[in-house]
Design a protein around this motif. Structure first.
Motif, PDB file in Angstrom:
ATOM      1  N   VAL A 155       0.849  -1.201   0.000  1.00 35.09           N
ATOM      2  CA  VAL A 155       0.000   0.000   0.000  1.00 35.09           C
ATOM      3  C   VAL A 155       0.878   1.242   0.000  1.00 35.09           C
ATOM      4  N   ASN A 156       0.248   2.370  -0.260  1.00 35.47           N
ATOM      5  CA  ASN A 156       1.007   3.616  -0.360  1.00 35.47           C
ATOM      6  C   ASN A 156       1.595   4.053   0.976  1.00 35.47           C
ATOM      7  N   HIS A 157       0.764   4.017   2.047  1.00 40.20           N
ATOM      8  CA  HIS A 157       1.303   4.331   3.368  1.00 40.20           C
ATOM      9  C   HIS A 157       0.599   3.497   4.431  1.00 40.20           C
ATOM     10  N   ASP A 158       1.157   3.474   5.614  1.00 42.02           N
ATOM     11  CA  ASP A 158       0.691   2.592   6.691  1.00 42.02           C
ATOM     12  C   ASP A 158      -0.655   3.018   7.260  1.00 42.02           C
ATOM     13  N   SER A 173       5.578   4.253   1.717  1.00 42.93           N
ATOM     14  CA  SER A 173       6.056   5.322   2.595  1.00 42.93           C
ATOM     15  C   SER A 173       5.747   4.921   4.030  1.00 42.93           C
ATOM     16  N   GLY A 174       5.765   5.874   4.930  1.00 48.26           N
ATOM     17  CA  GLY A 174       5.514   5.553   6.333  1.00 48.26           C
ATOM     18  C   GLY A 174       4.051   5.715   6.694  1.00 48.26           C
ATOM     19  N   MET A 175       3.787   6.351   7.839  1.00 48.14           N
ATOM     20  CA  MET A 175       2.425   6.533   8.308  1.00 48.14           C
ATOM     21  C   MET A 175       1.719   7.676   7.591  1.00 48.14           C
ATOM     22  N   THR A 176       2.493   8.521   6.885  1.00 50.38           N
ATOM     23  CA  THR A 176       1.897   9.598   6.095  1.00 50.38           C
ATOM     24  C   THR A 176       2.357   9.466   4.650  1.00 50.38           C
ATOM     25  N   PRO A 177       1.513   9.845   3.672  1.00 55.05           N
ATOM     26  CA  PRO A 177       1.834   9.654   2.258  1.00 55.05           C
ATOM     27  C   PRO A 177       3.062  10.419   1.790  1.00 55.05           C
ATOM     28  N   GLU A 178       3.373  11.552   2.456  1.00 57.82           N
ATOM     29  CA  GLU A 178       4.470  12.384   1.973  1.00 57.82           C
ATOM     30  C   GLU A 178       5.858  11.864   2.371  1.00 57.82           C
ATOM     31  N   THR A 179       5.906  10.850   3.236  1.00 53.50           N
ATOM     32  CA  THR A 179       7.196  10.270   3.609  1.00 53.50           C
ATOM     33  C   THR A 179       7.783   9.528   2.408  1.00 53.50           C
ATOM     34  N   LYS A 180       8.986   9.889   1.999  1.00 47.45           N
ATOM     35  CA  LYS A 180       9.577   9.335   0.784  1.00 47.45           C
ATOM     36  C   LYS A 180      10.438   8.104   1.089  1.00 47.45           C
ATOM     37  N   PRO A 181      10.265   7.002   0.343  1.00 44.31           N
ATOM     38  CA  PRO A 181      11.098   5.808   0.537  1.00 44.31           C
ATOM     39  C   PRO A 181      12.466   5.990  -0.113  1.00 44.31           C
ATOM     40  N   THR A 235      -0.778  -6.793  -7.201  1.00 37.23           N
ATOM     41  CA  THR A 235      -1.204  -5.388  -7.276  1.00 37.23           C
ATOM     42  C   THR A 235      -0.395  -4.536  -6.309  1.00 37.23           C
ATOM     43  N   VAL A 236       0.054  -3.382  -6.790  1.00 38.37           N
ATOM     44  CA  VAL A 236       0.675  -2.391  -5.923  1.00 38.37           C
ATOM     45  C   VAL A 236      -0.313  -1.232  -5.808  1.00 38.37           C
ATOM     46  N   PHE A 237      -0.721  -0.956  -4.581  1.00 32.52           N
ATOM     47  CA  PHE A 237      -1.751   0.059  -4.368  1.00 32.52           C
ATOM     48  C   PHE A 237      -1.163   1.452  -4.151  1.00 32.52           C
ATOM     49  N   PHE A 238      -1.832   2.443  -4.733  1.00 30.07           N
ATOM     50  CA  PHE A 238      -1.502   3.842  -4.487  1.00 30.07           C
ATOM     51  C   PHE A 238      -2.751   4.546  -3.961  1.00 30.07           C
ATOM     52  N   GLU A 239      -2.649   5.867  -3.731  1.00 31.92           N
ATOM     53  CA  GLU A 239      -3.787   6.654  -3.245  1.00 31.92           C
ATOM     54  C   GLU A 239      -4.036   7.837  -4.165  1.00 31.92           C
ATOM     55  N   GLU A 240      -5.301   8.234  -4.262  1.00 32.62           N
ATOM     56  CA  GLU A 240      -5.667   9.326  -5.165  1.00 32.62           C
ATOM     57  C   GLU A 240      -5.067  10.669  -4.777  1.00 32.62           C
ATOM     58  N   GLU A 274       8.502  -2.639 -12.596  1.00 26.63           N
ATOM     59  CA  GLU A 274       9.676  -3.509 -12.442  1.00 26.63           C
ATOM     60  C   GLU A 274       9.270  -4.935 -12.079  1.00 26.63           C
ATOM     61  N   ALA A 275       8.177  -5.078 -11.331  1.00 23.34           N
ATOM     62  CA  ALA A 275       7.726  -6.412 -10.911  1.00 23.34           C
ATOM     63  C   ALA A 275       6.721  -7.024 -11.884  1.00 23.34           C
ATOM     64  N   ASN A 276       6.359  -6.243 -12.910  1.00 21.55           N
ATOM     65  CA  ASN A 276       5.414  -6.690 -13.933  1.00 21.55           C
ATOM     66  C   ASN A 276       4.046  -7.060 -13.342  1.00 21.55           C
ATOM     67  N   VAL A 277       3.516  -6.157 -12.500  1.00 28.86           N
ATOM     68  CA  VAL A 277       2.173  -6.335 -11.917  1.00 28.86           C
ATOM     69  C   VAL A 277       1.373  -5.053 -12.152  1.00 28.86           C
ATOM     70  N   LYS A 278       0.122  -5.078 -11.785  1.00 31.53           N
ATOM     71  CA  LYS A 278      -0.746  -3.919 -12.003  1.00 31.53           C
ATOM     72  C   LYS A 278      -0.752  -2.987 -10.794  1.00 31.53           C
ATOM     73  N   THR A 279      -1.291  -1.804 -10.999  1.00 29.30           N
ATOM     74  CA  THR A 279      -1.507  -0.853  -9.903  1.00 29.30           C
ATOM     75  C   THR A 279      -3.003  -0.559  -9.785  1.00 29.30           C
ATOM     76  N   ASP A 280      -3.391  -0.117  -8.609  1.00 26.54           N
ATOM     77  CA  ASP A 280      -4.775   0.281  -8.380  1.00 26.54           C
ATOM     78  C   ASP A 280      -4.813   1.208  -7.172  1.00 26.54           C
ATOM     79  N   ALA A 281      -5.908   1.933  -7.014  1.00 25.18           N
ATOM     80  CA  ALA A 281      -6.055   2.854  -5.883  1.00 25.18           C
ATOM     81  C   ALA A 281      -6.793   2.180  -4.737  1.00 25.18           C
ATOM     82  N   LEU A 282      -6.174   2.193  -3.566  1.00 20.54           N
ATOM     83  CA  LEU A 282      -6.814   1.721  -2.342  1.00 20.54           C
ATOM     84  C   LEU A 282      -6.930   2.922  -1.420  1.00 20.54           C
TER      85      LEU A 282
END
Length: 290
Positions: free
Chosen positions: A182-185, A202-210, A229-234, A247-255
């Motif tokens: 997921v995008n963040h915790d 990222s961490g507990m907030t979306p703006e924390t950069k890995p 699936t690798v999840f991101f946020e809107e 890189e992992a050859n999988v899809k993305t979606d918004a959670l």
């Protein structure tokens, strides 16, 4: 003349019977809207379409707060600015911290962007959200006893819908691959309840950069654990999520952590339940559920 006077008294009574409530974030706004209906003058501080973690109140927000009967916050951890505002306005007596009304879990990521001992995303536990709904009904009924029967009826109807949602989420206990990226915790309450392991970009907030090293580990993890699936946020950048997925050859979606909705969505009547149902469908597909 008597009829006009009676009408004026009725309108005046209705006006004063209304309760004014200011909430901080969308899940609180939505539950008050469902319980209070047209009996409540409701304002949400975080504008639709804005990333909730980045919000800071403006002068007009302070003015709104000073006139509200209740100021409902999610927690001082999620809204660290709230302590100063509450203190400066001296509104401790009308502030309700909903994190004190639910079951909290410890914060597992010590490097998160939130400063506190607990995970503040408690509304992603449907059980917790039902507790919030009950608390809202009690607050409104106490302040406006004339409409208590309305609030209790709305609560009963809303709890029925939430109980149905919770029953539907039970399917997550039977998934074959109970690992998600997921995008963040934000999803630890769901993870703990349904035996899911969440890995965050990222961490507990979306703006924390890995770091590049963290990204490389997540790519390997996606491949090795057969995560599809690798999840991101809107309301956050999807750049890293899409890079990992490519890189992992999988899809993305918004959670969605249900922290806010878009401006367009605010005009459709979408709420917590609809977003959580959408999340459920995506989780079922990502984790190969029966």
């Amino acid at each position: 003349m008597i009829k006009k006077l009676s009408l004026a008294v009725a309108l005046s009574t209705a006006m004063f019977a209304d309760v004014s409530v200011t909430t901080t974030i969308f899940p609180l706004y939505d539950v008050v809207k469902n319980i209070g209906g047209d009996k409540v003058k409701l304002t949400n501080l975080v504008p639709f379409g804005v990333e909730a973690h980045e919000f800071e109140p403006k002068a007009k927000d302070i003015a709104t707060l000073s006139k509200s009967d209740f100021f409902i916050i999610s927690s001082p951890v999620f809204e660290p600015w709230s302590k100063k505002v509450i203190s400066s306005l001296k509104i401790q007596d009308k502030t309700v911290d909903m994190s004190q009304k639910v079951k909290l879990i410890a914060m597992k990521n010590s490097e998160s962007g939130h400063k506190g001992s607990y995970d503040p995303h408690y509304w992603l536990s449907i059980e917790n959200y039902m507790s919030v709904a009950k608390e809202v009904a009690t607050l409104l009924s106490t302040k406006d006893p004339e409409n208590a029967n309305v609030y209790e009826a709305n609560l009963a109807e809303y709890l029925t819908k939430l109980q149905t949602l919770k029953a539907d989420y039970e399917v997550l206990k039977s998934c074959k691959n109970k690992k998600v990226i997921v995008n963040h915790d934000a999803f630890e309450y769901l993870a703990e309840e349904y035996g899911i392991t969440q890995y965050s970009i990222s961490g507990m907030t979306p703006e924390t950069k890995p770091s590049p090293k963290q990204i490389a580990k997540l790519i390997d993890l996606t491949k090795n654990e057969k995560i599809n699936t690798v999840f991101f946020e809107e309301f956050a950048s999807d750049k890293v999520a899409k890079s990992i997925a490519k890189e992992a050859n999988v899809k993305t979606d918004a959670l969605r952590p249900v922290e806010n909705i878009t401006v367009a969505e605010s005009k459709t009547g979408i709420g917590y339940i609809e977003i959580m149902r959408e999340n459920l469908g995506k989780l079922r597909n990502a984790m190969d559920c029966q």
